[in-house]
Write a protein that holds these residues in place. Sequence first.
Motif, short mmCIF file in Angstrom:
data_model
loop_
_atom_site.label_atom_id
_atom_site.label_comp_id
_atom_site.label_asym_id
_atom_site.label_seq_id
_atom_site.Cartn_x
_atom_site.Cartn_y
_atom_site.Cartn_z
N ASN A 18 -0.82 73.99 58.25
CA ASN A 18 -1.41 73.54 56.96
C ASN A 18 -0.13 75.07 56.18
OD1 ASN A 18 -3.99 72.51 56.89
ND2 ASN A 18 -4.27 74.19 56.69
N PRO A 19 1.52 74.25 56.50
CA PRO A 19 2.75 74.52 55.44
C PRO A 19 1.87 74.86 54.19
CG PRO A 19 3.25 73.32 57.30
CD PRO A 19 1.81 72.93 57.34
N SER A 20 2.60 75.65 53.74
CA SER A 20 2.26 75.16 52.16
C SER A 20 3.15 74.26 51.08
CB SER A 20 2.08 76.74 51.07
OG SER A 20 3.63 77.72 51.44
N LEU A 25 7.32 76.35 54.67
CA LEU A 25 6.93 78.61 55.11
C LEU A 25 4.59 78.03 54.22
CD1 LEU A 25 9.37 79.09 51.40
CD2 LEU A 25 9.04 80.32 54.22
N VAL A 26 4.79 79.07 54.96
CA VAL A 26 3.54 79.42 54.63
C VAL A 26 3.40 80.61 53.66
CG1 VAL A 26 1.69 80.94 55.71
CG2 VAL A 26 2.50 79.54 56.91
N GLU A 27 3.22 80.66 52.85
CA GLU A 27 2.79 81.21 51.60
C GLU A 27 1.36 82.05 51.78
OE1 GLU A 27 4.44 80.66 47.77
OE2 GLU A 27 5.10 82.53 48.59
N GLN A 28 1.26 83.14 50.87
CA GLN A 28 -0.46 83.26 50.91
C GLN A 28 -0.47 84.16 49.41
OE1 GLN A 28 -3.63 82.64 52.10
NE2 GLN A 28 -2.23 80.81 53.15
N ILE A 29 -1.51 84.25 48.90
CA ILE A 29 -1.26 85.32 47.82
C ILE A 29 -2.10 86.60 48.29
CG2 ILE A 29 -2.01 85.76 44.80
CD1 ILE A 29 -1.52 83.05 44.14
N GLY A 30 -1.64 88.09 48.27
CA GLY A 30 -2.77 89.04 47.96
C GLY A 30 -3.62 88.72 47.29
N PHE A 115 6.35 82.86 55.12
CA PHE A 115 7.08 83.38 56.18
C PHE A 115 7.32 81.75 56.45
CE2 PHE A 115 2.33 84.21 57.15
CZ PHE A 115 2.47 83.60 58.25
N ARG A 116 7.87 81.64 57.78
CA ARG A 116 7.80 80.41 58.30
C ARG A 116 7.57 80.46 59.77
NH1 ARG A 116 11.83 77.60 55.63
NH2 ARG A 116 13.90 78.78 54.96
N PRO A 117 6.59 79.24 59.87
CA PRO A 117 5.97 79.56 61.19
C PRO A 117 6.62 79.34 62.29
CG PRO A 117 4.98 78.20 59.55
CD PRO A 117 6.23 78.36 58.99
#
Length: 148
Positions: A18-20, A25-30, A115-117
Amino acid sequence: MRSASEASAGAQEHIITNPSNEAGLVEQIGASDFASTLERLTAAIEGAGLQIFARIDHAAGARAIGMDMLPAVVLVYGHARGGTPIMQACPQAALDLPLRVLVRQDEEGRTRVAFRPVGAMLRQFGVTEELAARLEPAQRLLLGALSP
């Protein structure tokens, strides 16, 4: 509260499938503020026996030239035991190794981690699936560190 293995399993699925966005990119909200998130990620990286080779503070660089920028830090991290066999098999992989993670604050004050997987990136260099998969746990730990 999720166990480390549950967080890791969910993170693995996210990284691989599930790249965003189109850039991969994988991007998550902390869930925490910028400083706390950066501290948690640093502790997770070092706690896993990995080394932080560099810490690039882009906002500090902007301040140094009289410009404003929201907090943004890139951590460059890894371990020679994981990266060396990959670079031996495919020297061009050294362009993107060691691993990198961006921690930044967005305009709404949320902390984002991106980050990039590594698996997909390494496969573009022709690295075998087996070798590429060796570094994926080093990225899964990032997502696990973001879990409350």
